[in-house]
Design an enzyme around this catalytic site. Structure first.
Site, PDB file in Angstrom:
ATOM      1  N   GLY A 192       0.855  -1.181   0.000  1.00 51.48           N
ATOM      2  CA  GLY A 192       0.000   0.000   0.000  1.00 51.48           C
ATOM      3  C   GLY A 192       0.886   1.224   0.000  1.00 51.48           C
ATOM      4  O   GLY A 192       2.109   1.113  -0.115  1.00 51.48           O
ATOM      5  N   ASN A 193       0.270   2.367   0.130  1.00 53.32           N
ATOM      6  CA  ASN A 193       1.060   3.594   0.160  1.00 53.32           C
ATOM      7  C   ASN A 193       1.894   3.693   1.426  1.00 53.32           C
ATOM      8  O   ASN A 193       2.971   4.267   1.423  1.00 53.32           O
ATOM      9  CB  ASN A 193       0.140   4.800   0.056  1.00 53.32           C
ATOM     10  CG  ASN A 193      -0.403   4.938  -1.345  1.00 53.32           C
ATOM     11  OD1 ASN A 193       0.355   4.943  -2.306  1.00 53.32           O
ATOM     12  ND2 ASN A 193      -1.709   5.003  -1.474  1.00 53.32           N
ATOM     13  N   GLY A 194       1.356   3.134   2.496  1.00 50.71           N
ATOM     14  CA  GLY A 194       2.050   3.269   3.775  1.00 50.71           C
ATOM     15  C   GLY A 194       3.111   2.225   4.038  1.00 50.71           C
ATOM     16  O   GLY A 194       3.989   2.414   4.868  1.00 50.71           O
ATOM     17  N   ASP A 207     -11.497   5.522   5.503  1.00 54.24           N
ATOM     18  CA  ASP A 207     -10.737   5.110   4.326  1.00 54.24           C
ATOM     19  C   ASP A 207     -11.334   3.849   3.700  1.00 54.24           C
ATOM     20  O   ASP A 207     -10.618   2.920   3.341  1.00 54.24           O
ATOM     21  CB  ASP A 207      -9.274   4.875   4.727  1.00 54.24           C
ATOM     22  CG  ASP A 207      -8.338   4.878   3.534  1.00 54.24           C
ATOM     23  OD1 ASP A 207      -8.720   5.395   2.462  1.00 54.24           O
ATOM     24  OD2 ASP A 207      -7.213   4.348   3.662  1.00 54.24           O
TER      25      ASP A 207
HETATM   26  P1  ATP Z   1      -3.417   2.251   1.024  1.00 55.62           P
HETATM   27  O1  ATP Z   1      -2.038   2.140   1.536  1.00 55.62           O
HETATM   28  O2  ATP Z   1      -3.611   3.386   0.083  1.00 55.62           O
HETATM   29  O3  ATP Z   1      -4.432   2.249   2.126  1.00 55.62           O
HETATM   30  P2  ATP Z   1      -4.005  -0.524   0.479  1.00 55.62           P
HETATM   31  O4  ATP Z   1      -5.229  -0.659   1.322  1.00 55.62           O
HETATM   32  O5  ATP Z   1      -4.003  -1.291  -0.818  1.00 55.62           O
HETATM   33  O6  ATP Z   1      -3.711   0.965   0.103  1.00 55.62           O
HETATM   34  P3  ATP Z   1      -2.571  -2.001   2.457  1.00 55.62           P
HETATM   35  O7  ATP Z   1      -3.608  -1.813   3.496  1.00 55.62           O
HETATM   36  O8  ATP Z   1      -1.153  -1.923   2.855  1.00 55.62           O
HETATM   37  O9  ATP Z   1      -2.734  -0.946   1.303  1.00 55.62           O
HETATM   38  O10 ATP Z   1      -2.878  -3.418   1.771  1.00 55.62           O
HETATM   39  C1  ATP Z   1      -2.215  -3.819   0.601  1.00 55.62           C
HETATM   40  C2  ATP Z   1      -2.775  -5.133   0.099  1.00 55.62           C
HETATM   41  O11 ATP Z   1      -2.387  -6.160   1.015  1.00 55.62           O
HETATM   42  C3  ATP Z   1      -4.298  -5.243   0.023  1.00 55.62           C
HETATM   43  O12 ATP Z   1      -4.795  -4.750  -1.189  1.00 55.62           O
HETATM   44  C4  ATP Z   1      -4.485  -6.752   0.123  1.00 55.62           C
HETATM   45  O13 ATP Z   1      -4.235  -7.336  -1.131  1.00 55.62           O
HETATM   46  C5  ATP Z   1      -3.354  -7.172   1.057  1.00 55.62           C
HETATM   47  N1  ATP Z   1      -3.796  -7.330   2.458  1.00 55.62           N
HETATM   48  C6  ATP Z   1      -3.879  -6.367   3.399  1.00 55.62           C
HETATM   49  N2  ATP Z   1      -4.291  -6.862   4.577  1.00 55.62           N
HETATM   50  C7  ATP Z   1      -4.478  -8.192   4.392  1.00 55.62           C
HETATM   51  C8  ATP Z   1      -4.927  -9.288   5.233  1.00 55.62           C
HETATM   52  N3  ATP Z   1      -5.260  -9.080   6.504  1.00 55.62           N
HETATM   53  N4  ATP Z   1      -5.020 -10.518   4.684  1.00 55.62           N
HETATM   54  C9  ATP Z   1      -4.696 -10.705   3.387  1.00 55.62           C
HETATM   55  N5  ATP Z   1      -4.277  -9.748   2.545  1.00 55.62           N
HETATM   56  C10 ATP Z   1      -4.170  -8.496   3.027  1.00 55.62           C
END
Ligand code: ATP
Ligand code: MG
Length: 353
Positions: free
Chosen positions: A78-80, A191
Site C-alpha cells: 500500500g502507500n504506507g 478510508d
Molecule cells: P493504502 O495504503 O492506500 O491504504 P491498500 O489498502 O491497498 O492501500 P494495504 O492496506 O497496505 O494498502 O494493503 C495492501 C494489500 O495487502 C491489500 O490490497 C491486500 O491485497 C493485502 N492485504 C492487506 N491486509 C491483508 C490481510 N489481513 N489478509 C490478506 N491480505 C491483506
C-alpha cells in the site's frame, strides 16, 4: 495472570501437537506453555512470574516479535508500507503482518499504540481482527487476521466487475461491519475503499484498516511521505466541513458502484490523460451531481441503493442500519448466493490462496 475471553484462533496443528497443546489450555480459552501464551489476542511471550500481562506496546515488553514468525511472502503493498503473509513458528498459524515505516517521536508512538488498541478490542465477524501491534525500529507492525482471498480491489482485477447478486451479499456483510464500527464502537472508518474490504475462501467479507488512516493523518507531520487515496472521500470531507459516520456510507456507494461497473464512478475530463491533478477530481466530487448506477444496466433496487449511499448531503444520506433494511440487500436472498464458490472459482486463483 489477567484472564481473557474465549479463544477464536484456528490453530493449524498436527494431531500430535493438538494433544500436546490441549493440556496447556487454560480456563480462559487460551493456550499456555511455559512463557508462550496463545489466545484471542494472538501470541505472546508472558513473564513467568505470573504478573499482569504487559501492555501491547513494544516487543521489548516480552511479546510476539518478528523473531516468532516466518515470512512466507509479500502479499500486498500500500502507500504506507507492505503486507506480508507470515506463519507463527510454533503453532503454524497464518497472519498478515502489515509494516508501516514511520520514524516518529516517542510521545507520538505512545499515542499510536493507544489508538491501535481500539482495533485490538474489535470482535465482529465482519471486521478483520487485529491481534497485535507494536512499534520497533522505525516501523509500526500490525498483526492481522489473514484473509486468503485478498481485497476486493485484487478480486476486481480478475473478474472486472461483480454481478449484483454477489454485490448484494457483499453489501450485507460490509453493512454489518459498518454498523459494528459506527454504532457499537463509534469509529468512523475514513478510508473505506475496495482494497480495505478483504475476502476469504469461506465467502466471508470483512472491513480492515479502520482507524489506521486516522492515525496516519494525525501523525502526518511526523511522516516523511503520506499519499492516501482521496477518490472515495465524501464531498463534506473534501469541503472541510464537519463529517461523521455518513462519510463512510458515501465511500461504500462509490466502491459498490465501482465493483458493479468495473470503473471508478468519476471519469477523467479528457480521455487518456487522467486527472490533471487530484484537485480536479476533488472538485468534481464536490461540484458534479452525485454518481448513479445506470437503470438500463442494473435493477431499480441497486440504483436506489447507490443513490441512497452517494447522496451529496450527509443529512439526506442513509445510515448503515437503514441501508441494511434496503430491498437491494435482501432481494437475492432466495437464490442462496454462494460467495465462497464465487470467490474461489471466479477468475484465476485468488490473490493469496
Ligand atoms: P493504502 O495504503 O492506500 O491504504 P491498500 O489498502 O491497498 O492501500 P494495504 O492496506 O497496505 O494498502 O494493503 C495492501 C494489500 O495487502 C491489500 O490490497 C491486500 O491485497 C493485502 N492485504 C492487506 N491486509 C491483508 C490481510 N489481513 N489478509 C490478506 N491480505 C491483506
Ligand atoms: Mg488497506
Amino acid at each position: 495472570m489477567k484472564k481473557r475471553g474465549g479463544s477464536n484462533l484456528r490453530l493449524k496443528l498436527s494431531p500430535d501437537s493438538e494433544i500436546s497443546f490441549a493440556k496447556f489450555l487454560t480456563d480462559s480459552g487460551t493456550f499456555k506453555d511455559g512463557d508462550l501464551l496463545v489466545g484471542r489476542n494472538g501470541l505472546r511471550i508472558v513473564p513467568q512470574d505470573g504478573q499482569e500481562e504487559p501492555p501491547l506496546v513494544k516487543p521489548s515488553d516480552n511479546q510476539l516479535t518478528l523473531a516468532d514468525v516466518d515470512t512466507i511472502k509479500v502479499i500486498g503493498k500500500g502507500n504506507g508500507g507492505i503486507v506480508q503473509l507470515v506463519r507463527h513458528k510454533w503453532t503454524g498459524q497464518f497472519f498478515a503482518l502489515k509494516v508501516i515505516q514511520m520514524n516518529i517521536q516517542d510521545s507520538v508512538r505512545k499515542q499510536i499504540a493507544q489508538e491501535l488498541k481500539i482495533n485490538q478490542s474489535s470482535q465482529c465477524p465482519y471486521v478483520v481482527v487485529c491481534y497485535h501491534s507494536f512499534y520497533d525500529n522505525g516501523a509500526i507492525s500490525i498483526v492481522l487476521e489473514y484473509m486468503d482471498g485478498g481485497s476486493l480491489a485484487d478480486f476486481l482485477k480478475k473478474v472486472k466487475s461483480i454481478p449484483e447478486t454477489y454485490l448484494s451479499a457483499i453489501s450485507k456483510q460490509v453493512l454489518k461491519g459498518l454498523i459494528y464500527l459506527h454504532h457499537d464502537k463509534h469509529i468512523i472508518h475514513r478510508d473505506l475503499k475496495p482494497s480495505n474490504i478483504l475476502i476469504n475462501h469461506g465467502g466471508e467479507v470483512k472491513i480492515t484498516d479502520f482507524g489506521v488512516s486516522a492515525i496516519l493523518t494525525s501523525t502526518i507531520g511526523q511522516r516523511d511521505t503520506f499519499v492516501g487515496t482521496y477518490n472515495y472521500m465524501s464531498p463534506e470531507r473534501i469541503s472541510g466541513e464537519t463529517y461523521d459516520y455518513k462519510s463512510d456510507i458515501w465511500s461504500l456507494g462509490l466502491l459498490l458502484l465501482e465493483c458493479a461497473t468495473g470503473c471508478f464512478p468519476y471519469s477523467p475530463p479528457e480521455l487518456g490523460d487522467g486527472w490533471i491533478n487530484f484537485y480536479e477530481l476533488l472538485e468534481a466530487i464536490v461540484e458534479q451531481p452525485q454518481p448513479s448506477a445506470s437503470s438500463e444496466q442494473f435493477s431499480p433496487e441497486f440504483c436506489s441503493f447507490i443513490s441512497a449511499c452517494a447522496t451529496k448531503d450527509p443529512n439526506d444520506r442513509k445510515s448503515a442500519q437503514e441501508l441494511l433494511k434496503h430491498p437491494f440487500v435482501s432481494m437475492y436472498e432466495d437464490l442462496d448466493v454462494d460467495l465462497a464458490s464465487y470467490f474461489t472459482s471466479a477468475g484465476s486463483p485468488l490473490a493469496t490462496f
